[in-house]
Scaffold this motif. Structure first.
Motif, mmCIF file in Angstrom:
data_model
loop_
_atom_site.group_PDB
_atom_site.id
_atom_site.type_symbol
_atom_site.label_atom_id
_atom_site.label_comp_id
_atom_site.label_asym_id
_atom_site.label_seq_id
_atom_site.Cartn_x
_atom_site.Cartn_y
_atom_site.Cartn_z
ATOM 1 N N VAL A 83 -0.507 7.126 1.156
ATOM 2 C CA VAL A 83 -1.853 7.713 1.139
ATOM 3 C C VAL A 83 -2.898 6.647 1.472
ATOM 4 O O VAL A 83 -3.835 6.888 2.250
ATOM 5 N N GLN A 84 -2.760 5.456 0.920
ATOM 6 C CA GLN A 84 -3.715 4.382 1.204
ATOM 7 C C GLN A 84 -3.680 3.983 2.674
ATOM 8 O O GLN A 84 -4.722 3.731 3.285
ATOM 9 N N ARG A 85 -2.495 3.932 3.235
ATOM 10 C CA ARG A 85 -2.386 3.618 4.664
ATOM 11 C C ARG A 85 -3.051 4.706 5.508
ATOM 12 O O ARG A 85 -3.721 4.423 6.501
ATOM 13 N N THR A 131 -10.398 5.947 8.053
ATOM 14 C CA THR A 131 -11.673 5.243 8.013
ATOM 15 C C THR A 131 -12.125 4.835 9.409
ATOM 16 O O THR A 131 -13.319 4.901 9.726
ATOM 17 N N LEU A 174 -5.541 6.599 4.535
ATOM 18 C CA LEU A 174 -6.987 6.466 4.358
ATOM 19 C C LEU A 174 -7.563 5.348 5.227
ATOM 20 O O LEU A 174 -8.674 5.466 5.750
ATOM 21 N N ILE A 175 -6.807 4.267 5.370
ATOM 22 C CA ILE A 175 -7.274 3.179 6.237
ATOM 23 C C ILE A 175 -7.388 3.673 7.681
ATOM 24 O O ILE A 175 -8.375 3.410 8.361
ATOM 25 N N LEU A 195 0.836 -1.204 0.000
ATOM 26 C CA LEU A 195 0.000 0.000 0.000
ATOM 27 C C LEU A 195 0.864 1.245 0.000
ATOM 28 O O LEU A 195 1.951 1.264 0.580
ATOM 29 N N SER A 196 0.349 2.286 -0.658
ATOM 30 C CA SER A 196 1.059 3.563 -0.624
ATOM 31 C C SER A 196 0.820 4.239 0.725
ATOM 32 O O SER A 196 -0.032 3.824 1.508
#
Length: 106
Positions: free
Chosen positions: A65-67, A73, A69-70, A62-63
């Motif tokens: 940014v994705q981390r 959430t 976003l997780i 994961l990038s």
């Protein structure tokens, strides 16, 4: 009688210290209460902040940014959950709502 407990003789609101003096001071019950409430608040904070510390340990590709976003959430879920449970508590009452939340979360 209630008016005398809330206001002093000059009709100004009492400070917290003045209220404690009128209520009998700061005793062992207040100390135990503050310690238990502080421990509960600390436990809730650790529970809520766990995703921030666990997401970097995920071995998925994961990038950054994705981390992020997780992690975000989880906080969005906490925020929307508060609104749902507050509405439920207003409609059904505090005790049934707390019992239902314990039943669903544990």
């Amino acid at each position: 009688a209630t008016e005398r407990l809330i206001h002093n003789t000059e009709e100004e609101p009492l400070s917290i210290d003045e209220c404690l003096v009128r209520a009998g001071g700061w005793g062992s019950h207040q100390c135990r209460l503050m310690l238990s409430l502080g421990a509960c608040t600390a436990a809730a904070a650790v529970h809520m902040l766990q995703p921030i510390f666990l997401v970097p340990l995920i071995s998925w590709d994961l990038s950054t940014v994705q981390r992020g976003l997780i992690s975000s959430t989880f906080f969005a879920g906490y925020g929307s959950g508060v609104l749902l449970w507050a509405w439920m508590s207003d409609r059904r009452g505090r005790r049934p709502t707390v019992l239902l939340s314990f039943l669903l979360s544990n």
